[in-house]
Scaffold this active site. Structure first.
Site, short mmCIF file in Angstrom:
data_model
loop_
_atom_site.label_atom_id
_atom_site.label_comp_id
_atom_site.label_asym_id
_atom_site.label_seq_id
_atom_site.Cartn_x
_atom_site.Cartn_y
_atom_site.Cartn_z
N SER A 1 44.87 40.08 37.76
CA SER A 1 45.02 39.60 36.39
C SER A 1 45.82 40.60 35.57
CB SER A 1 43.65 39.42 35.73
OG SER A 1 43.13 40.66 35.27
N ASP A 2 46.52 40.10 34.56
CA ASP A 2 47.04 41.02 33.55
C ASP A 2 45.85 41.68 32.86
OD1 ASP A 2 48.79 42.41 31.95
OD2 ASP A 2 49.95 40.67 31.36
N CYS A 3 46.11 42.79 32.20
CA CYS A 3 45.01 43.63 31.72
C CYS A 3 44.30 43.00 30.53
CB CYS A 3 45.52 45.02 31.39
SG CYS A 3 46.16 45.85 32.85
N ALA B 1 43.16 39.89 30.72
CA ALA B 1 43.36 38.44 30.75
C ALA B 1 42.10 37.68 31.12
CB ALA B 1 44.50 38.09 31.71
#
Length: 909
Positions: free
Chosen positions: A410-412, A414
């Site tokens: 995941s993006d940080c 997200a």
């Protein structure tokens, strides 16, 4: 339920030091009870310090969700350091002496991040350090980088005695044994980026968050040593938007190879991990996007070509013995910072297939990337990190992202955003469950620590956790984390080499683009101008040339330093990037009056465009145009150099005949000054092409940044986006770029006048592969002869476009880039052959279902944006689908209640 683990620190088992590097491995003898050096630090708390630039302690670093004051003290003390400090809740920094001048003592309440595994203790906070003095540092000398090499973890005790290290077994069996040995709590603590490992098994922590967008970059997993030491710097290339302007795929692969090599060297010596969250392959759809500088530009075919070559350079060609693990991000339809944490977009299936998904298809299917990052935004009402459609049906099943070592991160933040900003689930536990179930294997963040509650509520299964962990540790197998690999010998001698510096220079030179020239450039007579003035906010740039996601370069040679090596130079900043203050105008005009030649170097920088910061306008900011206008009135030769990733409306400069030349230099990196100097003096040829459209300033007023559409509306209320669909008149079109010479062209070989679609596909329909006919299958080669009819040796970029006025559904694209190549060093009166391969994808575009389709009709191929030479041909027969996009289901079954989000028309963060 909050999961708490008390970590028993056995740091010596985790970090074996060796002055022999890889030679140590052959002498290793496994002793599962070899824990004799159970060093434990004794510490005194010194206080809480603001550390805005992370400069208080800099000599070593480790990141883990299992961080505690004792862990940090023992890690640093065992290495011989006298001080340790914790920031960000998970990161421990070490040093011989704290640089308290870089910080400020504040109240202890500022250090308010509770340690996850020891909630009664505090682990600093964001840019705030809990500082400790270590009373009993090891008497061993503090390790130098060459004695700090990473040791494959199966060469450490006690892990070496376990099944995970039995080399007679296959990777899958070994990884399964490791995952099966974890306690449930350990499983949860290894599904986050600052993974904890297992002290009982002897598995060290591992920080997955490493960055290398255009060189090894500062990030939680990357540590640059103090200035002057090994691993205190890396090669800093120009930003991707500028390098991509070279339209040179071989160069892109070379840059990727150097970045991958340097990144692996950092990993081999404990200064980084082995996976890197690069590249950013979202096409640059809206000109205001703050992160467009990180991308190869607006054209999806160009992005696809870039990513395929860059990934090969980064990872190497052996998928099970990678140089590093690359990560394609941000999947999918992410290209705004305004409201990025909570926005939802509902693109058409046509736009998904043609534009938003295409780079990821190439990255996964053709580039064989190791990992993919899901994005902050939602698509069709479902956050991407919770989207079964995107992660399972499209990514894994359709594109075959199914190897044991393929994982999604995941993006940080997200996963947390699924609840916090999208309001998709009612709880954080629900957000963790839907993300894990959809196929997000690793979270950058800490929401997955709540999966224990999700398990208790039957919202997910332990087998799903195990599957994610197996993917992650299988991935680490491919970079030699357990056993070492052919890349384990890379060291600091492979970082920032003379060849790498030359390549950084070449990448900057090839990307710089000439937008206007009345003949003043190149300046080939050294005595033509004895005094020059350099004016503007980029004239004395250094780190400014790096854009964002940058690391530390050995030296940043800016324009002022480079130009002073050739001319007598007077310098004045004149104007700030966004300032309205005219105080410095007088000094700038005075310097210009005394000069024979004036350079203005300005544009935009990270104060205007960056992650979390979109522009609201595409006009020149501040009063820079006012100063340029004043300089132009002096009657001196005037060259303007525009920096920045996003384009600015240059109408005023182009129409001002007192501005003699205009160059775009993007963010050119460490060699930006020498590259620019050699361009303007003709030592290097100029041949870059704009990888984006330069829109008029009115575009930002006419088009909502949240309007995800690409195609223009039938009633002309929406003008469309990118050169393919924009119905307005651009200030400067995509692909534009001037040279110091002229060329003539003729076809060496071209296409047939007509093709039956069924005949085109007959060959690939018989392929014994799961892909069969798809857009990557070769179709034909077009060859043009390019002759230099001027006097200057020059590179030339050939762009081949396809268009049709009657093929397929309306609206039809204005034209589509289908092939390109760069020729090098064509001398005056010389000529070279330009080979332009075409694929089935060159002929196809998506139908209303998102299926890539070859349509019958009349077509034209044309060389370059002004159609220097053209050829007409036709496709006959029935339309044919060469790639079917999986269909969206009417509904998806989630294990928790969810709220499908409407399309965003304003910021949702």
């Amino acid at each position: 339920m909050r999961v708490s683990i008390i970590f028993v620190v056995r740091i010596a088992a985790f970090f074996c030091l060796s002055s022999q590097g890889q030679a140590k491995y052959s002498n290793f003898s496994c002793n599962a009870n070899d824990l004799a050096s159970r060093y434990n630090a004794s510490t005194n708390y010194l206080g809480c310090y603001l550390d805005n630039n992370v400069k208080i302690l800099t000599e070593a670093k480790i990141s883990t969700i299992g961080m505690t004051p004792q862990f940090c003290g023992t890690f640093c003390g065992n290495k011989g350091y006298g001080y340790g400090g914790i920031e960000f809740g998970t990161q421990c920094f070490c040093g011989s002496q704290p640089n308290l001048d870089a910080g400020k003592l504040v109240d202890d309440s500022f250090c308010n991040s509770a340690c996850v595994s020891e909630p009664s203790s505090f682990c600093g906070s964001n840019y705030v350090m809990s500082l400790y003095k270590i009373n009993n540092p090891s008497q061993n000398p503090k390790p130098s980088p060459l004695s700090n090499s990473f040791i494959p973890v199966c060469q450490t005790s006690p892990l070496c005695s376990l099944k995970i290290c039995d080399t007679s077994l296959g990777m899958a069996e070994r990884v399964a044994s490791l995952v099966g040995s974890f306690t449930l709590e350990e499983k949860l603590l290894n599904l986050v980026d600052a993974s904890a490992g297992s002290t009982t098994l002897g598995l060290p922590p591992y920080e997955w968050w490493n960055e290398a967008l255009h060189g090894v970059a500062s990030s939680p997993g990357v540590n640059f040593a103090p200035a002057g030491a090994n691993f205190s710097y890396s090669t800093s290339f120009g930003s991707p938007i500028l390098t991509a302007a070279s339209f040179d795929d071989a160069l892109i692969q070379d840059v990727g190879r150097v970045i991958g090599k340097e990144a692996r060297a950092f990993g081999n010596y404990g200064f980084s991990g082995f996976d890197f969250w690069t590249p950013n392959i979202n096409p640059f759809r809206d000109p205001r996007w703050g992160r467009g500088q990180e991308t190869p530009g607006e054209d999806v075919f160009h992005v696809q070509s870039y990513v395929k070559n860059f990934i090969l350079g980064l990872q190497g060609d052996n998928l099970e013995q990678k140089q590093i693990i690359a990560t394609c991000k941000h999947y999918a339809a992410y290209d705004l910072e305004t409201g990025r944490y909570g926005n939802n977009y509902n693109p058409s299936q046509q736009d998904l297939a043609d534009y938003f998904l295409a780079p990821f298809k190439t990255c996964v299917r053709d580039g064989k990337v190791g990992s993919v990052m899901c994005s902050y935004n939602a698509v069709n009402g479902i956050p991407t990190c919770a989207s079964e459609y995107l992660l399972d049906e499209v990514l894994r099943k359709h594109w075959n992202f199914t190897a044991d070592y393929n994982y999604v991160v995941s993006d940080c933040g997200a996963v947390s955003d699924i609840h916090d900003y999208h309001n998709f689930t009612d709880t954080q536990e629900g957000a963790a469950a839907v993300a894990l179930n959809a196929g997000t294997d690793l979270e950058c963040g800490q929401t997955y620590l709540q999966l224990g509650s999700s398990l208790a509520l039957n919202h997910t299964m332990e087998a799903t956790l195990d599957q994610a962990l197996k993917r992650l540790y299988s991935a680490l197998f491919t970079v030699g984390y357990f056993d070492g690999s052919e890349y384990s010998s890379l060291s600091f001698s492979d970082v920032a080499t003379p060849a790498a510096r030359s390549l950084a220079y070449k990448a900057a030179v090839e990307g710089i683009t000439l937008l206007k020239n009345d003949g003043i450039l190149p300046i080939i007579q050294s005595g033509q101008y004895s005094q020059i003035a350099m004016i503007g906010p980029f004239a004395n740039a250094t780190s400014q040339m790096q854009g964002n996601y940058f690391g530390k370069a050995k030296h940043l040679t800016g324009p002022l330093e480079a130009f002073r090596g050739k001319w007598n130079v007077s310098y004045s900043i004149g104007a700030g990037i966004s300032s309205k203050d005219t105080t410095e105008f007088a000094a700038a005009l005075s310097a210009a009056k005394e000069a024979d030649l004036v350079f203005y170097l300005g544009g935009i920088d990270s104060t205007v465009e960056s992650e979390t910061l979109d522009r609201s306008s595409v006009s020149w900011p501040g009063n820079q145009l006012d100063l340029i206008a004043e300089l132009s009135k002096l009657g001196k030769p005037l060259v303007v150099v525009q920096f920045g990733g996003g384009q600015l409306d240059d109408s005023a400069i182009l129409s001002n005949d007192k501005v003699n030349a205009l160059l775009w230099a993007g963010y050119p990196g460490q060699e930006g000054g020498p590259a620019l100097l050699d361009i303007v003096t003709g030592i290097a040829s100029v041949a870059g092409r704009l990888p984006v459209t330069q829109y008029p300033a009115s575009y930002a007023e006419e088009v909502s940044i949240f309007d995800i559409r690409l195609r223009p509306s039938t009633n002309a209320s929406f003008p469309g986006r990118t050169y393919m669909w924009y119905t307005g008149k651009p200030v400067i079109p995509f692909g534009y770029g001037l040279h110091y010479t002229n060329f003539s062209f003729h076809w060496e070989s071209t296409l047939n006048e007509s093709y039956a679609i069924n005949s085109i596909l007959s060959g690939c329909r018989g392929l014994q592969s799961s892909s069969g006919c798809n857009d990557a299958i070769p179709f034909a080669n077009v060859i043009a002869t390019v002759k230099n009819i001027g006097n200057y040796t020059s590179d030339f970029v050939g762009l081949l476009f396809l268009s049709s006025s009657n093929a397929g559904p309306v609206p039809r694209p204005n034209k589509t880039l289908v092939s390109y190549a760069r020729l090098h060093d064509i001398p005056g009166s010389g000529e070279q052959k330009l080979n332009l391969p075409l694929t089935l994808g060159s002929l196809a575009r998506a139908d209303e279902n998102g299926d890539l389709t070859i349509f019958p009709g009349d077509y034209t191929i044309a060389l370059d944006i002004d159609e220097k030479i053209m050829f007409n041909f036709s496709l006959t027969g029935e339309r044919a689908v060469i790639d079917t996009l999986p269909r969206l289901a009417a509904t998806y079954n989630f294990t928790v209640p969810v709220n499908i989000q409407p399309a965003s028309t304003s910021s949702h963060s």
